[in-house]
Scaffold this motif. Sequence first.
Motif, PDB file in Angstrom:
ATOM      1  N   ASP A  32      10.692  56.279  46.949  1.00 33.85           N
ATOM      2  CA  ASP A  32      11.761  55.510  46.328  1.00 33.85           C
ATOM      3  C   ASP A  32      12.478  54.696  47.397  1.00 33.85           C
ATOM      4  O   ASP A  32      12.465  55.054  48.576  1.00 33.85           O
ATOM      5  N   ALA A  33      13.111  53.596  46.970  1.00 36.41           N
ATOM      6  CA  ALA A  33      13.870  52.748  47.879  1.00 36.41           C
ATOM      7  C   ALA A  33      15.177  52.364  47.205  1.00 36.41           C
ATOM      8  O   ALA A  33      15.323  52.493  45.983  1.00 36.41           O
ATOM      9  N   ARG A  34      16.126  51.906  47.989  1.00 34.12           N
ATOM     10  CA  ARG A  34      17.389  51.403  47.454  1.00 34.12           C
ATOM     11  C   ARG A  34      17.792  50.168  48.243  1.00 34.12           C
ATOM     12  O   ARG A  34      17.932  50.219  49.458  1.00 34.12           O
ATOM     13  N   LEU A  35      17.962  49.043  47.525  1.00 35.66           N
ATOM     14  CA  LEU A  35      18.485  47.827  48.118  1.00 35.66           C
ATOM     15  C   LEU A  35      20.005  47.973  48.128  1.00 35.66           C
ATOM     16  O   LEU A  35      20.632  48.040  47.069  1.00 35.66           O
ATOM     17  N   LEU A  36      20.589  48.070  49.318  1.00 35.49           N
ATOM     18  CA  LEU A  36      22.030  48.322  49.453  1.00 35.49           C
ATOM     19  C   LEU A  36      22.867  47.056  49.493  1.00 35.49           C
ATOM     20  O   LEU A  36      24.026  47.059  49.093  1.00 35.49           O
ATOM     21  N   GLY A  37      22.300  45.970  50.018  1.00 37.00           N
ATOM     22  CA  GLY A  37      23.070  44.745  50.155  1.00 37.00           C
ATOM     23  C   GLY A  37      22.249  43.661  50.801  1.00 37.00           C
ATOM     24  O   GLY A  37      21.041  43.799  50.998  1.00 37.00           O
ATOM     25  N   ALA A  38      22.930  42.572  51.157  1.00 42.52           N
ATOM     26  CA  ALA A  38      22.262  41.437  51.780  1.00 42.52           C
ATOM     27  C   ALA A  38      23.279  40.649  52.594  1.00 42.52           C
ATOM     28  O   ALA A  38      24.487  40.746  52.355  1.00 42.52           O
ATOM     29  N   THR A  39      22.770  39.889  53.547  1.00 43.28           N
ATOM     30  CA  THR A  39      23.600  38.992  54.349  1.00 43.28           C
ATOM     31  C   THR A  39      22.851  37.681  54.516  1.00 43.28           C
ATOM     32  O   THR A  39      21.628  37.621  54.370  1.00 43.28           O
ATOM     33  N   SER A  40      23.582  36.624  54.835  1.00 47.00           N
ATOM     34  CA  SER A  40      22.972  35.328  55.108  1.00 47.00           C
ATOM     35  C   SER A  40      23.944  34.491  55.933  1.00 47.00           C
ATOM     36  O   SER A  40      25.145  34.497  55.656  1.00 47.00           O
ATOM     37  N   PRO A  41      23.427  33.760  56.928  1.00 41.46           N
ATOM     38  CA  PRO A  41      24.298  32.861  57.673  1.00 41.46           C
ATOM     39  C   PRO A  41      24.763  31.687  56.814  1.00 41.46           C
ATOM     40  O   PRO A  41      25.686  30.961  57.198  1.00 41.46           O
ATOM     41  N   LEU A  63      17.804  41.275  53.534  1.00 42.84           N
ATOM     42  CA  LEU A  63      17.976  42.341  52.556  1.00 42.84           C
ATOM     43  C   LEU A  63      18.126  43.650  53.316  1.00 42.84           C
ATOM     44  O   LEU A  63      17.358  43.933  54.238  1.00 42.84           O
ATOM     45  N   VAL A  64      19.126  44.444  52.938  1.00 42.02           N
ATOM     46  CA  VAL A  64      19.412  45.698  53.636  1.00 42.02           C
ATOM     47  C   VAL A  64      19.037  46.869  52.737  1.00 42.02           C
ATOM     48  O   VAL A  64      19.594  47.028  51.651  1.00 42.02           O
ATOM     49  N   SER A  99      14.494  51.740  54.857  1.00 33.81           N
ATOM     50  CA  SER A  99      13.634  50.866  55.655  1.00 33.81           C
ATOM     51  C   SER A  99      14.395  49.804  56.436  1.00 33.81           C
ATOM     52  O   SER A  99      13.788  48.984  57.116  1.00 33.81           O
ATOM     53  N   GLY A 100      15.718  49.814  56.366  1.00 35.04           N
ATOM     54  CA  GLY A 100      16.512  48.900  57.182  1.00 35.04           C
ATOM     55  C   GLY A 100      16.544  47.483  56.643  1.00 35.04           C
ATOM     56  O   GLY A 100      16.567  47.266  55.444  1.00 35.04           O
ATOM     57  N   GLU A 101      16.539  46.530  57.561  1.00 32.57           N
ATOM     58  CA  GLU A 101      16.703  45.127  57.197  1.00 32.57           C
ATOM     59  C   GLU A 101      15.361  44.400  57.131  1.00 32.57           C
ATOM     60  O   GLU A 101      14.507  44.585  58.001  1.00 32.57           O
ATOM     61  N   ILE A 102      15.219  43.587  56.092  1.00 32.68           N
ATOM     62  CA  ILE A 102      14.034  42.760  55.894  1.00 32.68           C
ATOM     63  C   ILE A 102      14.533  41.331  55.698  1.00 32.68           C
ATOM     64  O   ILE A 102      15.348  41.075  54.814  1.00 32.68           O
ATOM     65  N   VAL A 103      14.054  40.396  56.518  1.00 34.70           N
ATOM     66  CA  VAL A 103      14.467  39.000  56.393  1.00 34.70           C
ATOM     67  C   VAL A 103      13.458  38.255  55.525  1.00 34.70           C
ATOM     68  O   VAL A 103      12.255  38.353  55.743  1.00 34.70           O
ATOM     69  N   VAL A 104      13.987  37.545  54.531  1.00 36.45           N
ATOM     70  CA  VAL A 104      13.150  36.705  53.666  1.00 36.45           C
ATOM     71  C   VAL A 104      13.700  35.287  53.689  1.00 36.45           C
ATOM     72  O   VAL A 104      14.894  35.076  53.919  1.00 36.45           O
TER      73      VAL A 104
END
Length: 125
Positions: A4-13, A75-76, A80-85
Motif C-alpha cells: 500500500d502507498a499514501r500520497l501525503l502532499g506535493a510541492t512545486s516551485p 509528489l510526497v 517511498s519519499g519524493e517523486i518528481v513529475v
Amino acid sequence: GDADARLLGATSPAAQKVELHTHLEEGGVMKMMHVEEGFAIAAGETLVLQRGGAHVMLMGLTESFEQGKIIPLTLVFEKSGEIVVDVPVDLARKPEGAGAKGHARAIRRPSRIRAGRHHAPPQSA
C-alpha cells in the motif's frame, strides 16, 4: 506494486502553496475539499488525479502558465519519499468560467499513480 502507498502532499516551485483536493457532494452541491490526510493507494491499485475528483491544487502561482509549458511537481509519499513529475500545461482543457484567482486550473492532464509505481502520464507533442 506489492505494498500500500499514501500520497501525503506535493510541492512545486510554480506555486506558493500546493494541496491535495477532492470533490465531495454535500447537500446536493459538489464542494472542493482539502484532503489533509492524503490519498491512500491500495497495493496494485491506481489513483487517478483529474478534474472533478482527486487532484493537486496549486495556489499563489509564482509564474505564468503558457500552453505546453512544463511545470515540475514533487509528489510526497509516506514510504517511498519524493517523486518528481513534469506536468504539461494544457490551456485547451481549461474549464469554462475558470478565473485566475491564484489557482492553477490549466494543469489538467490526468495523472495515474499506482501503489509502488509512480509515473507521470505520457506527454503529448
